[in-house]
Design a protein around this motif. Structure first.
Motif, PDB file in Angstrom:
ATOM      1  N   ILE A 109       0.857  -1.187   0.000  1.00  0.00           N
ATOM      2  CA  ILE A 109       0.000   0.000   0.000  1.00  0.00           C
ATOM      3  C   ILE A 109       0.901   1.247   0.000  1.00  0.00           C
ATOM      4  CG2 ILE A 109      -1.835   1.228   1.239  1.00  0.00           C
ATOM      5  CD1 ILE A 109      -2.516  -1.451   2.577  1.00  0.00           C
ATOM      6  N   THR A 110       0.616   2.106  -0.978  1.00  0.00           N
ATOM      7  CA  THR A 110       1.406   3.333  -1.098  1.00  0.00           C
ATOM      8  C   THR A 110       0.442   4.526  -1.145  1.00  0.00           C
ATOM      9  OG1 THR A 110       1.315   3.273  -3.495  1.00  0.00           O
ATOM     10  CG2 THR A 110       3.159   2.122  -2.462  1.00  0.00           C
ATOM     11  N   ARG A 111       0.960   5.692  -1.182  1.00  0.00           N
ATOM     12  CA  ARG A 111       0.116   6.882  -1.262  1.00  0.00           C
ATOM     13  C   ARG A 111      -0.551   7.018  -2.638  1.00  0.00           C
ATOM     14  NH1 ARG A 111       0.687  10.432   2.998  1.00  0.00           N
ATOM     15  NH2 ARG A 111      -0.295  12.111   1.777  1.00  0.00           N
ATOM     16  N   GLU A 112      -0.005   6.216  -3.614  1.00  0.00           N
ATOM     17  CA  GLU A 112      -0.608   6.263  -4.954  1.00  0.00           C
ATOM     18  C   GLU A 112      -1.831   5.343  -5.082  1.00  0.00           C
ATOM     19  OE1 GLU A 112       2.833   6.101  -4.613  1.00  0.00           O
ATOM     20  OE2 GLU A 112       2.897   8.255  -5.021  1.00  0.00           O
ATOM     21  N   ASN A 113      -1.783   4.234  -4.332  1.00  0.00           N
ATOM     22  CA  ASN A 113      -2.893   3.281  -4.511  1.00  0.00           C
ATOM     23  C   ASN A 113      -3.746   3.115  -3.252  1.00  0.00           C
ATOM     24  OD1 ASN A 113      -1.385   1.749  -2.747  1.00  0.00           O
ATOM     25  ND2 ASN A 113      -0.874   0.126  -4.214  1.00  0.00           N
ATOM     26  N   TYR A 114      -3.601   3.962  -2.293  1.00  0.00           N
ATOM     27  CA  TYR A 114      -4.296   3.753  -1.016  1.00  0.00           C
ATOM     28  C   TYR A 114      -5.813   3.851  -1.153  1.00  0.00           C
ATOM     29  CZ  TYR A 114      -5.352   8.764  -0.572  1.00  0.00           C
ATOM     30  OH  TYR A 114      -5.869  10.008  -0.744  1.00  0.00           O
ATOM     31  N   GLU A 115      -6.347   4.576  -2.231  1.00  0.00           N
ATOM     32  CA  GLU A 115      -7.801   4.806  -2.356  1.00  0.00           C
ATOM     33  C   GLU A 115      -8.577   3.489  -2.540  1.00  0.00           C
ATOM     34  OE1 GLU A 115      -6.990   7.483  -5.492  1.00  0.00           O
ATOM     35  OE2 GLU A 115      -7.908   9.199  -4.452  1.00  0.00           O
ATOM     36  N   ALA A 116      -7.970   2.618  -3.311  1.00  0.00           N
ATOM     37  CA  ALA A 116      -8.630   1.313  -3.518  1.00  0.00           C
ATOM     38  C   ALA A 116      -8.711   0.552  -2.194  1.00  0.00           C
ATOM     39  CB  ALA A 116      -7.858   0.506  -4.538  1.00  0.00           C
ATOM     40  N   TYR A 117      -7.653   0.675  -1.388  1.00  0.00           N
ATOM     41  CA  TYR A 117      -7.656  -0.007  -0.079  1.00  0.00           C
ATOM     42  C   TYR A 117      -8.650   0.661   0.861  1.00  0.00           C
ATOM     43  CZ  TYR A 117      -3.650  -2.746  -1.542  1.00  0.00           C
ATOM     44  OH  TYR A 117      -2.844  -3.627  -2.214  1.00  0.00           O
ATOM     45  N   PHE A 118      -8.761   1.981   0.747  1.00  0.00           N
ATOM     46  CA  PHE A 118      -9.769   2.695   1.536  1.00  0.00           C
ATOM     47  C   PHE A 118     -11.161   2.122   1.288  1.00  0.00           C
ATOM     48  CE2 PHE A 118      -8.462   7.186   3.121  1.00  0.00           C
ATOM     49  CZ  PHE A 118      -7.301   6.682   3.680  1.00  0.00           C
ATOM     50  N   LEU A 119     -11.535   1.994  -0.043  1.00  0.00           N
ATOM     51  CA  LEU A 119     -12.879   1.533  -0.425  1.00  0.00           C
ATOM     52  C   LEU A 119     -13.129   0.104   0.080  1.00  0.00           C
ATOM     53  CD1 LEU A 119     -15.390   2.450  -1.978  1.00  0.00           C
ATOM     54  CD2 LEU A 119     -14.428   1.411  -4.016  1.00  0.00           C
ATOM     55  N   ASP A 120     -12.124  -0.744  -0.107  1.00  0.00           N
ATOM     56  CA  ASP A 120     -12.285  -2.134   0.347  1.00  0.00           C
ATOM     57  C   ASP A 120     -12.397  -2.185   1.874  1.00  0.00           C
ATOM     58  OD1 ASP A 120     -12.244  -3.142  -2.191  1.00  0.00           O
ATOM     59  OD2 ASP A 120     -10.096  -3.645  -2.187  1.00  0.00           O
ATOM     60  N   TYR A 121     -11.635  -1.295   2.540  1.00  0.00           N
ATOM     61  CA  TYR A 121     -11.694  -1.264   3.994  1.00  0.00           C
ATOM     62  C   TYR A 121     -13.092  -0.858   4.470  1.00  0.00           C
ATOM     63  CZ  TYR A 121     -10.817   0.311   8.791  1.00  0.00           C
ATOM     64  OH  TYR A 121     -10.905   0.504  10.158  1.00  0.00           O
ATOM     65  N   LEU A 122     -13.644   0.163   3.813  1.00  0.00           N
ATOM     66  CA  LEU A 122     -14.975   0.642   4.204  1.00  0.00           C
ATOM     67  C   LEU A 122     -16.069  -0.403   3.927  1.00  0.00           C
ATOM     68  CD1 LEU A 122     -14.751   4.337   2.907  1.00  0.00           C
ATOM     69  CD2 LEU A 122     -14.819   3.587   5.276  1.00  0.00           C
ATOM     70  N   GLU A 123     -15.905  -1.174   2.837  1.00  0.00           N
ATOM     71  CA  GLU A 123     -16.923  -2.189   2.486  1.00  0.00           C
ATOM     72  C   GLU A 123     -16.638  -3.545   3.122  1.00  0.00           C
ATOM     73  OE1 GLU A 123     -17.141  -2.195  -1.775  1.00  0.00           O
ATOM     74  OE2 GLU A 123     -18.250  -0.297  -1.826  1.00  0.00           O
ATOM     75  N   GLY A 124     -15.536  -3.565   3.953  1.00  0.00           N
ATOM     76  CA  GLY A 124     -15.218  -4.793   4.687  1.00  0.00           C
ATOM     77  C   GLY A 124     -14.686  -5.895   3.811  1.00  0.00           C
TER      78      GLY A 124
END
Lengths: 161, 372
Positions: free
Chosen positions: B5-20
């Motif tokens: 996870i980097t500052r370039e791709n963190y948004e995808a991880y954010f979305l997956d984190y929020l949707e569990g």
């Protein structure tokens, strides 16, 4: 079938079969020959055919004889016999039956035969199937296509007139 | 997601984190990333507080029933198929009612359907097959079919027989001539190629000489004498063939009817009668005889088997129309079981005078005309 029954068949069915063939091929001499052949064949098989089945036997014999003749002529007139399935309106029609007569001659022989057997003689799909050797589904399809064609033909002519 | 996870791709991880959707390994890595990047953790905390899911509006299609009704009028068929099926009476009662209802509310559809109805063909009853009588089968003179075939067969047999007769007569006439016995001036002369030299012929020649040496010695005075004289004279002055010999034989048989005043002639006839067995042998050769041609064989068989003539009376060289008619009549009698009969009636002098036909229904007679 007895001789007497055979002669009754002549009285009852010769007109209908003749009409059917004549309307199909529009040649009186050939139509008469086909009727002669059909009844000759019936007479040859007179001992094998039930009186009740003679009508369909006659129509069947005449139909197949007619198809043979049409095929032979098609071979002869391969290039002249191209049917125009267009809607040219050069002809003048006085009534619907005349228009229909013109229209049915533009059908192919199978469509023409099945629709004639249906309308002239009121045969069921099964009976038409027995006479023509087509299966019932084919008979239905041919009748359906013939109706669509005739309806469009009449419609197009009427639209012009 | 095994990528770092980097500052370039963190948004995808954010979305997956929020949707569990993050697995345990990723969650641990994601937590470590947030610790290392506190500004992004603050951003995540801010997003968590908002509900970003869309709510579906309560919008409804108002013409559902109209659509359903349209489909149910034709079932699985198109309008054209339904229209054709309707005019062909192929629809059920319910389907027909639905279709009719549809037509009531759809003028265009009704117009189309009326157009279909116009395609129904009407038989032209003015067209008839005029020559029906040529197709019909009639009884042949009241005889049933089987009998008619038998008659035709009998006729064919007779024609065949006649053909053989005439055919053979043409081909064997030359051979016959070679073996013919000619007589002039009461002499028996053998032809060059003839092998006729049996005793019978010599004896017969002698006898015929005794009968009438020249024919001039006879001076008949009565009518009967004339008749017999003429017959005998003809038989001896011309070619002596089997036919004439048979005539002589016949005369001998009918001598009782012949009144000849001339004693000489009477004597001669009695001699002929004595010689008749020899004449018979000559007139009707044996089947193995070299004189017998196919024509003669056919004639003999025809007369013996069909006409039932006695073998001693058969002339193998002659089949008359009378014989043929007689045979035909016999055949008809056999087939039909009738009793038709042809007869010749003779006068006292033994000459045929009338031809008579008789049957159970009809009989008539006709004068016999002799052709000179």
């Amino acid at each position: 079938m007895t001789r007497k029954e055979f002669n009754i068949c002549v009285d009852k069915y010769s007109d209908g079969v003749y009409r059917f063939i004549l309307k199909n091929i529009r040649d009186e001499e050939k139509a008469r020959d086909i009727i002669q052949d059909s009844f000759e064949k019936l007479w040859i098989n007179v001992d094998k055919i039930d009186f009740e089945k003679t009508k369909s036997y006659l129509y069947s014999t005449a139909y197949h004889r007619m198809i043979d003749i049409i095929r032979k002529e098609k071979r002869k007139l391969d290039f002249d016999n191209v049917k125009k399935i267009d809607y040219s309106h050069d002809e003048q029609y006085s009534d619907l039956s005349e228009l229909l007569n013109e229209a049915i001659m533009r059908l192919n022989e199978k469509q023409r035969s099945v629709i004639m057997l249906r309308d002239y003689e009121g045969y069921s799909y099964k009976e038409i199937s027995d006479i023509t050797g087509l299966n019932e589904s084919q008979v239905k399809v041919y009748i359906f296509r013939a109706r669509i064609f005739l309806k469009n033909y009449i419609g197009s002519i009427e639209a012009v007139v | 997601m095994n990528k770092q996870i980097t500052r370039e791709n963190y948004e995808a991880y954010f979305l997956d984190y929020l949707e569990g959707e993050l697995d345990i390994a990723c969650q641990l890595e994601f937590q470590k990333f947030l610790i290392d990047n506190p500004d992004l953790k603050a951003e995540l905390d801010e997003i968590k507080d908002f509900d970003i899911s869309l709510k579906a509006e309560n919008i409804k299609f108002e013409s559902k029933e109209e659509l359903k009704e349209s489909i149910s009028a034709f079932g699985d068929l198109s309008f054209n198929e339904t229209a054709v099926a309707r005019m062909e009476d192929e629809l059920s009662r319910e389907e027909s009612e639905n279709f009719d209802s549809y037509l009531e509310t759809h003028p265009l559809g009704k117009k189309e359907y009326l157009q279909f109805l116009k395609t129904r063909l009407q038989a032209d009853l003015d067209i008839t097959f005029t020559n029906k009588s040529s197709l019909k089968r009639h009884l042949l003179l009241g005889i049933n079919q089987k009998t008619a075939y038998s008659l035709i067969s009998a006729a064919a047999s007779i024609i065949l027989l006649l053909s053989i007769f005439f055919f053979s007569s043409r081909y064997f006439i030359r051979e016959k001539r070679q073996y013919s016995v000619r007589s002039t001036d009461s002499k028996i002369i053998k032809s060059n190629k003839s092998e006729v030299s049996d005793n019978n012929s010599h004896r017969f020649a002698t006898v015929t000489k005794q009968i009438i040496p020249t024919g001039k010695n006879i001076n008949p005075t009565k009518k009967h004498q004339n008749i017999q004289h003429k017959a005998i004279q003809t038989g001896l002055s011309g070619n002596i063939n089997r036919e004439q010999l048979a005539s002589l034989e016949l005369m001998a048989k009918k001598e009782a009817n012949i009144r000849v005043s001339s004693r000489k002639i009477e004597n001669n006839i009695s001699i002929v009668r004595q010689m008749s067995p020899m004449i018979k042998n000559y007139a009707k050769p044996d089947i193995n005889d070299s004189y017998l041609t196919p024509k003669q064989l056919a004639t003999i068989l025809f007369k013996e088997k069909i006409l039932k003539e006695k073998s001693t009376n058969i002339d193998p060289d002659r089949v008359s129309f009378w014989d043929i008619a007689d045979a035909g009549l016999n055949g008809l009698n056999k087939i039909t079981g009738s009793s038709m009969k042809l007869e010749k009636k003779y006068n006292k002098s033994g000459e045929p005078v009338t031809l008579a036909f008789s049957s159970s229904l009809l009989s008539f007679e006709k004068p016999y005309k002799r052709h000179q």
